[in-house]
Design an enzyme around this catalytic site. Structure first.
Site, mmCIF file in Angstrom:
data_model
loop_
_atom_site.group_PDB
_atom_site.id
_atom_site.type_symbol
_atom_site.label_atom_id
_atom_site.label_comp_id
_atom_site.label_asym_id
_atom_site.label_seq_id
_atom_site.Cartn_x
_atom_site.Cartn_y
_atom_site.Cartn_z
ATOM 1 N N SER A 117 39.850 50.139 32.628
ATOM 2 C CA SER A 117 38.597 49.505 32.900
ATOM 3 C C SER A 117 37.245 50.675 32.718
ATOM 4 O O SER A 117 37.551 51.708 33.400
ATOM 5 C CB SER A 117 38.441 48.796 34.260
ATOM 6 O OG SER A 117 36.963 48.294 34.384
ATOM 7 N N TYR A 141 37.793 47.871 42.950
ATOM 8 C CA TYR A 141 38.371 47.730 41.887
ATOM 9 C C TYR A 141 38.563 48.667 40.991
ATOM 10 O O TYR A 141 39.603 49.185 40.376
ATOM 11 C CB TYR A 141 37.735 46.653 41.139
ATOM 12 C CG TYR A 141 38.028 46.222 39.717
ATOM 13 C CD1 TYR A 141 39.528 45.948 39.070
ATOM 14 C CD2 TYR A 141 37.047 46.311 38.640
ATOM 15 C CE1 TYR A 141 39.532 45.963 38.036
ATOM 16 C CE2 TYR A 141 37.579 46.341 37.368
ATOM 17 C CZ TYR A 141 38.747 45.885 36.925
ATOM 18 O OH TYR A 141 39.049 45.871 35.718
ATOM 19 N N LYS A 145 41.879 51.258 39.642
ATOM 20 C CA LYS A 145 42.238 51.696 38.162
ATOM 21 C C LYS A 145 42.196 52.961 37.993
ATOM 22 O O LYS A 145 42.998 53.812 37.504
ATOM 23 C CB LYS A 145 40.997 51.112 37.395
ATOM 24 C CG LYS A 145 41.085 49.500 37.247
ATOM 25 C CD LYS A 145 42.195 49.004 36.299
ATOM 26 C CE LYS A 145 42.260 47.458 36.136
ATOM 27 N NZ LYS A 145 43.384 47.047 35.590
#
Length: 326
Positions: A117, A141, A145
């Protein structure tokens, strides 16, 4: 070549599975169905229901099926939710990847394409974000990643795992009757189109960002282009060992207000708005520098026009106004 698509009953995973089938690959899908839809799995593709964190399930999956490579779309992916529930994100995303890699190694599978991402960049300083930009995630988040990208790099050096991490920006649009059906829906374009259909208002999550119109600017990449990028990355891994990282996007930015105007043109609806607070962890601008993936993989977004992206999503919503379950 047989490909395991993890999270293949979800939005991007199902489109990648369809793209692989169109290119002649054998495909199997595994999904815990927490957020996936059985009817999103392309016709003829076997579906195995289980969780990536269940090592026994993953080991059996590799033992009982011919698998040459993995595409992984199984991560949790909501920025705001990750701020509120970081434990869930480290458990599913990071521990889940560890279980997956162990199962791969046990079975001798050495190729993985990972759905990373642009959230790994945080709040970039440059107008276009290149792969070597500083990695300063603003949310759990994005942090998970980045942790996984580093895991894949080290597992490659130590154990020979070949990996491709695709840092994509905002997936959007629909492909072959497959589209977005999240509950709750958090992605801008389906929210805007749902508002057009129901005559409800769209909440602008902040209108005071450091952008020309005060709303966040994002790079929207058509999900069909995204599927193509994953396939190109997979094909590179056949010949190129090591850990690879590529941005995948359109290379263009659109603000929330520009998305609203494009959606009004596509739908013919007025689409009302109201202003709310910023979402935690949201950077002002994220637009991909796609020169590396263009030069190394020959990838270029073929469906980059924002109205075309919105039109495909609008067709999906009109065909399935209640989603896959309706």
């Amino acid at each position: 070549m047989s490909i395991l698509v993890l999270g293949g009953a979800g939005y991007i995973g199902s489109c990648a599975a369809l793209g692989l089938r169109r290119r002649g690959y054998d495909v199997i899908v595994a999904d815990n169905m927490e957020k996936g839809h059985k009817s999103a799995v392309p016709q003829g593709v076997p579906l195995f229901v289980g969780d990536v964190r269940d090592f026994d399930f993953m080991s059996a999956l590799f033992e009982e099926n011919k698998i040459d490579a993995v595409m992984d779309f199984a991560a949790y992916s909501l920025v705001g939710e990750s701020v509120a529930q970081p434990a869930q994100y480290y458990d599913n995303n990071v521990y889940g990847m560890l279980c997956l890699l162990r199962a791969m190694m046990l079975s001798g599978v050495d190729k993985i394409v990972f759905s990373s991402s642009a959230a790994v960049y945080g709040e970039p300083e440059d107008a276009l974000v290149a792969e070597d930009a500083p990695k300063l995630p603003k949310s759990p988040y994005g942090e998970t990643k980045l942790v996984i990208e580093n895991m894949l790099k080290y597992f490659g050096a130590a154990y020979g795992i070949r990996s491709a991490c695709l840092r994509y920006f905002n997936a959007a649009g629909a492909m072959g009757g497959l589209g977005e059906d999240h509950k709750p829906e958090t992605h801008l374009i389906p929210i805007v189109l749902r508002a057009a259909m129901t005559e409800s208002a769209v909440t602008l999550n902040g209108d005071d960002y450091d952008t020309p119109d005060g709303t966040c600017v994002r790079d929207y990449v058509h999900v069909e282009d995204l599927a193509e990028g994953h396939i190109l990355a997979l094909e590179r891994l056949k010949e190129a060992p090591g850990a690879h990282v590529w941005n995948v996007g359109s290379g263009r930015g659109a603000s929330i207000l520009e998305i609203l105007e494009a959606a009004r043109r596509v739908t013919g609806a007025r689409i009302k708005t109201k202003t709310g607070p910023r979402r935690p962890g949201d950077p002002s601008r994220l637009v991909a520098d796609v020169s590396k993936i263009r030069g190394e993989l020959g990838f270029a977004a073929k469906r980059a026009d924002i109205e075309d992206i919105i039109e495909s999503a609008w067709r999906f919503l009109r065909d399935k106004p209640n989603g896959y379950c309706g």
